[in-house]
Scaffold this motif. Structure first.
Motif, PDB file in Angstrom:
ATOM      1  N   ALA A  88     -11.033  34.315 -10.001  1.00 39.78           N
ATOM      2  CA  ALA A  88     -12.442  34.332 -11.028  1.00 39.78           C
ATOM      3  C   ALA A  88     -11.776  34.497 -12.336  1.00 39.78           C
ATOM      4  O   ALA A  88     -11.318  35.524 -12.721  1.00 39.78           O
ATOM      5  CB  ALA A  88     -13.296  35.241 -10.634  1.00 39.78           C
ATOM      6  N   SER A  89     -12.141  33.420 -13.380  1.00 41.03           N
ATOM      7  CA  SER A  89     -11.160  33.602 -14.662  1.00 41.03           C
ATOM      8  C   SER A  89     -11.937  33.242 -15.899  1.00 41.03           C
ATOM      9  O   SER A  89     -13.171  32.307 -15.611  1.00 41.03           O
ATOM     10  CB  SER A  89      -9.849  32.716 -14.450  1.00 41.03           C
ATOM     11  OG  SER A  89      -9.494  32.569 -15.911  1.00 41.03           O
ATOM     12  N   PRO A  90     -11.652  33.526 -16.964  1.00 44.53           N
ATOM     13  CA  PRO A  90     -12.513  33.017 -18.211  1.00 44.53           C
ATOM     14  C   PRO A  90     -11.862  31.749 -18.813  1.00 44.53           C
ATOM     15  O   PRO A  90     -12.641  31.237 -19.658  1.00 44.53           O
ATOM     16  CB  PRO A  90     -12.445  34.274 -19.121  1.00 44.53           C
ATOM     17  CG  PRO A  90     -11.097  34.959 -18.940  1.00 44.53           C
ATOM     18  CD  PRO A  90     -10.951  34.671 -17.280  1.00 44.53           C
ATOM     19  N   LEU A  91     -10.913  31.333 -18.033  1.00 43.53           N
ATOM     20  CA  LEU A  91     -10.300  30.202 -18.643  1.00 43.53           C
ATOM     21  C   LEU A  91     -10.751  28.934 -18.057  1.00 43.53           C
ATOM     22  O   LEU A  91     -10.630  28.822 -16.833  1.00 43.53           O
ATOM     23  CB  LEU A  91      -8.781  30.185 -18.534  1.00 43.53           C
ATOM     24  CG  LEU A  91      -8.280  31.372 -19.147  1.00 43.53           C
ATOM     25  CD1 LEU A  91      -6.629  31.454 -19.328  1.00 43.53           C
ATOM     26  CD2 LEU A  91      -8.408  31.707 -20.621  1.00 43.53           C
ATOM     27  N   GLY A  92     -11.074  27.899 -18.815  1.00 40.59           N
ATOM     28  CA  GLY A  92     -11.522  26.543 -18.110  1.00 40.59           C
ATOM     29  C   GLY A  92     -10.612  25.901 -17.375  1.00 40.59           C
ATOM     30  O   GLY A  92     -11.071  24.946 -16.516  1.00 40.59           O
ATOM     31  N   GLY A  93      -9.613  26.128 -17.660  1.00 41.30           N
ATOM     32  CA  GLY A  93      -8.365  25.099 -17.092  1.00 41.30           C
ATOM     33  C   GLY A  93      -8.127  25.520 -15.576  1.00 41.30           C
ATOM     34  O   GLY A  93      -7.202  25.035 -15.053  1.00 41.30           O
ATOM     35  N   ASP A  94      -8.662  26.887 -15.180  1.00 39.55           N
ATOM     36  CA  ASP A  94      -8.026  27.643 -13.955  1.00 39.55           C
ATOM     37  C   ASP A  94      -9.117  26.956 -12.674  1.00 39.55           C
ATOM     38  O   ASP A  94     -10.324  26.849 -13.057  1.00 39.55           O
ATOM     39  CB  ASP A  94      -8.282  29.032 -14.211  1.00 39.55           C
ATOM     40  CG  ASP A  94      -7.019  29.516 -14.987  1.00 39.55           C
ATOM     41  OD1 ASP A  94      -6.527  28.938 -15.565  1.00 39.55           O
ATOM     42  OD2 ASP A  94      -7.074  30.654 -15.059  1.00 39.55           O
ATOM     43  N   ALA A  95      -8.584  27.129 -11.774  1.00 43.80           N
ATOM     44  CA  ALA A  95      -9.156  26.689 -10.442  1.00 43.80           C
ATOM     45  C   ALA A  95      -9.873  27.930  -9.824  1.00 43.80           C
ATOM     46  O   ALA A  95      -9.477  28.743  -9.372  1.00 43.80           O
ATOM     47  CB  ALA A  95      -8.243  26.087  -9.469  1.00 43.80           C
ATOM     48  N   GLN A  96     -11.108  27.956  -9.986  1.00 42.09           N
ATOM     49  CA  GLN A  96     -12.067  28.889  -9.874  1.00 42.09           C
ATOM     50  C   GLN A  96     -12.451  28.800  -8.267  1.00 42.09           C
ATOM     51  O   GLN A  96     -12.574  27.939  -7.740  1.00 42.09           O
ATOM     52  CB  GLN A  96     -13.487  28.861 -10.516  1.00 42.09           C
ATOM     53  CG  GLN A  96     -13.206  28.593 -12.237  1.00 42.09           C
ATOM     54  CD  GLN A  96     -12.773  29.983 -12.830  1.00 42.09           C
ATOM     55  OE1 GLN A  96     -12.491  31.023 -12.280  1.00 42.09           O
ATOM     56  NE2 GLN A  96     -12.129  29.490 -13.932  1.00 42.09           N
ATOM     57  N   GLY A  97     -12.399  30.115  -7.913  1.00 43.26           N
ATOM     58  CA  GLY A  97     -12.720  30.142  -6.261  1.00 43.26           C
ATOM     59  C   GLY A  97     -13.397  31.551  -5.626  1.00 43.26           C
ATOM     60  O   GLY A  97     -13.585  31.561  -4.530  1.00 43.26           O
TER      61      GLY A  97
END
Length: 751
Positions: A88-97
């Protein structure tokens, strides 16, 4: 929005993370966590404020088994949170899960499923619950869900708060006030924090507000909840290892800044229908505005055939052009060229849900439906300039607009609608044996509209029916075996769908320039374990030992392209996350202790080839070959935690926490060809002392022994950059250094 009044938290209790009663803040039956066939853990307000000033992220990292941070931005308000290898990340390029809910409403930002931790005021948090995979949690809950419950005037009356100041210009204040008047309750909290940052050019400012107006009656409860935040965050990320060795606070390129403005209004109710039934309707509307500025190196250089003009590196047939089609002249005068990538996101989101839950005989059940909609507009551009002597961006010459679309301004609108229908039932087959069943149908629709042409236009629909089954067998009082299977899915977001073309990659700062289809990700999770509670020799003991295996089909990654600083989303087949987790907590008299160990084996199960042009182990084409069994970047294989607290009467409290983690593979080294980051162990110490009634002083030291370590790494091109602090640097490995020894002192009050 400028927050003038800043608000805080009650004096902390000593409750540690452990299983608690699960409320309807997550979709599903309202039952005690002991009856659920999954791992469930929680933090209460006392634990969040244990070290003095409330700190939700600190408590999550130090106390919850299986949770780790990868600090890609190297900003304390923007960590990438991992649980069992899902993010769970604030960065748009990360694979959210991971799905995140605040007061029962979805908190993932709809454009990219990102999570803005900086919008949540720590002082107003009543409880955080983390639960592993369950289809009832909806989209993006591949690894589970986090529920954040906020306070109300029912929970807190009076006034409390805190003030603190510390190293590296860190200072903050907050206050909260709660009251009850008959059937009405009122709560208001505010928080402000300023941090100069321990690295160069890295200040952050956070302003937050939260309020709740509640009404109670024989018919149930009604609440109007308001949340607002304005933040200005700088996270300058990874720097080459030789630069860090020479001067650890140095940054490679800057600026890397995000300005966020968030507000949400939510109306929710719990209506008692009689016969043990409760109806829980709610509706919300939210606004989100973000501006980012990301300074980076550029592949621009004088054209080989005509040195007075600019081309992309090694590409005489790829002239660098502006919006009018005119080619940029060479202007750097021998300096390195740089780009400033600027983005703007404007989202209005809204939604409604309703759940009916209750008990009937041996059944504890829930049925519900939800709708989450959003309208977003995203625009971005890359400015060409030069890298200044301090490696900032300077001398802007205009926006790049390449004829082939590889680098161009973007302006796109998106409409997203997510509909879910779910049901769950926990059946007491015997007094000691529970059977859990749940299912959910998800239907996600995304419409994209290009405002500069038609390249981004598209309509997409993703639908799936997910199920889960599990059992809990209480073999004796306080001891239980549990096992279960669950399915969940993640639909590609508007951000991912808009950046899925390898021929037109987007900037790592989240540009979107193509629209081929992506498949949705499906996770299938098996989980089993043993847990218990007992009293031994005057000691109260809680423990859990469990294992899990989760396999993702058609997983999505943000894959680098051959052009520096640009990438695209793609499906890469199967990935697997599996492991074991052991945790225990004990309390005896004035002592409280908790310890945990997590083994996470996160690997690719399908081979693929991906570009990694700055990886020194890449082939002559700048690519690496990922094989089944290679480990996912950013996830520590081994993770251990320890928390010890000692009370001295009603006056003094001391706490020590420790964490040990193994190294992580670097982003861009999915094939595991170079060295990972180093493993580390760190210790933190905090204490408080009551000086007069209602007032206490506190102090905290993090990274007590001043360890040098990193939780994130990648690669950077250093050969073209003048690193005055590290002349002749050639190692492309770059790390985001963790903060050195940091301390602060403060006072908290409650009246």
């Amino acid at each position: 929005m400028t927050v003038a009044l800043m608000l805080g938290s009650a004096l902390p209790s000593l409750a540690q993370a452990k299983d608690v009663v699960v409320t309807a803040q997550l979709p599903g039956p309202v039952v005690d966590a002991d009856r659920l066939p999954v791992a469930t853990q929680a933090l209460n307000a006392g634990t969040i404020a244990r070290d003095g000033a409330p700190d939700l992220l600190r408590a999550t990292l130090s106390d919850l088994p299986g949770v780790s941070f990868a600090e890609a931005q190297d900003n304390p308000y923007q960590p990438d949170l991992f649980y069992r290898g899902y993010e769970a990340s604030p960065l748009g390029g990360d694979a959210q899960g991971l799905a995140v809910y605040v007061d029962g409403a979805r908190f993932n930002q709809p454009f990219g499923d990102t999570v803005n931790w900086d919008a949540i005021p720590d002082i107003a948090v009543k409880r955080l619950t983390l639960e592993s995979a369950n289809p009832a949690f909806g989209l993006n809950a591949l690894g589970g869900a986090i529920a954040v419950n906020m306070k109300s005037g029912r929970d807190m009356t009076g006034v409390s708060g805190w003030l603190s100041a510390g190293r590296f210009g860190k200072r903050g204040a907050s206050a909260e006030v709660g009251a009850r008047a008959g059937r009405w309750s009122f709560y208001l909290a505010g928080q402000v924090e300023h941090d100069d940052g321990w690295r160069d050019f890295s200040p952050s400012i956070v302003h937050q507000l939260y309020g709740d107006i509640g009404l109670d009656g024989d018919w149930g409860t009604l609440d109007l909840k308001l949340i607002g935040a304005e933040t200005n965050l700088t996270g300058n990320g990874a720097s080459p290892v030789e630069l860090l060795a020479a001067r650890r606070q140095a940054v490679f390129t800057w600026p890397d800044n995000s300005r966020n403005l968030y507000g949400r209004a939510q109306l929710s109710a719990a209506l008692a229908l009689g016969g043990g039934l409760t109806l829980r309707p709610q509706a919300y509307v939210a606004g989100y505005r973000q501006r980012t500025a990301n300074g980076d190196l550029s592949d621009a250089e004088p054209c080989a055939g005509n040195g007075s003009l600019l081309c992309l590196e090694g590409e005489d047939d790829a002239p660098l052009t502006g919006g009018t089609g005119a080619q940029f002249p060479s202007f750097a005068g021998g300096d390195t060229y740089a780009q400033l990538n600027r983005t703007r996101t404007r989202t209005t989101s809204f939604g409604a849900s309703v759940q009916l839950d209750g008990r009937a005989g041996s059944h504890s059940f829930a049925v519900g439906a939800s709708w989450d909609g959003s309208n977003s507009r995203f625009d971005a551009q890359s400015l060409i300039g030069v890298l200044t002597d301090d490696r900032g961006f300077g001398d802007p010459q205009g926006a790049i607009d390449m004829p082939d679309g590889s680098i161009r301004p973007v302006d796109v609108k998106s409409r997203r609608d997510d509909i879910g229908i779910y049901a769950g039932d926990v059946i007491a087959l015997t007094p000691r044996f529970d059977l859990s069943l749940s299912a959910r149908y998800n239907d996600s629709r995304v419409r994209l509209s290009d405002q500069l042409g038609t390249a981004l236009d598209g309509r997409h629909r993703f639908a799936r029916f997910n199920t889960a089954i599990g059992v809990v067998w209480r073999t004796s009082d306080g001891v239980a075996l549990y096992a279960g299977y669950a399915e969940s899915n993640r639909a590609p977001t508007p951000a991912e769908l808009s950046c899925a073309d390898p021929e037109a990659p987007c900037s790592l700062a989240a540009f979107f320039v193509g629209d081929p289809p992506l498949k949705q990700v499906v996770a299938r999770t098996w989980e089993a374990g043993l847990r218990g509670r007992s009293k031994v020799g005057g000691m109260t003991l809680s423990w859990r030992l469990g294992g899990w295996r989760a396999t993702n089909s058609d997983d999505i990654i943000f894959a680098a392209s051959g052009t520096r600083g640009r990438a695209y989303f793609r499906n890469v087949g199967r990935t697997r996350r599996q492991g074991i987790e052991a945790s225990a907590s004990a309390e005896r008299g004035a002592w409280t202790m908790s310890a945990s160990y997590t083994l996470t084996d996160a690997t690719y199960r399908t081979g693929f080839v991906v570009a990694s042009p700055d990886n020194p182990a890449a082939d002559e084409d700048g690519t690496i070959t990922v094989r089944p069994g290679d480990r996912l970047p950013g996830i520590p294989r081994h993770l251990g935690k320890l928390v010890v607290t000692r009370r001295f009467g009603e006056v003094t409290q001391l706490s020590a926490t420790g964490q040990c983690a193994s190294g992580r593979w670097l982003l861009g080294d999915e094939a595991n060809l170079t060295r990972p980051t180093g493993g580390y162990c760190i210790a933190n110490l905090s204490g408080s002392v009551k000086v007069v009634k209602g007032v206490a002083l506190f102090a905290e030291v993090r990274n007590l022994f001043d360890r040098h370590y990193a939780t994130f790494g990648t690669f950077s091109e250093v050969s073209e950059v003048n690193l005055a602090e590290a002349p002749g640097a050639s190692d492309p490995r770059s790390l985001s250094p963790a903060a050195p020894r940091t301390w602060w002192i403060g006072a908290r009050f409650r009246f």
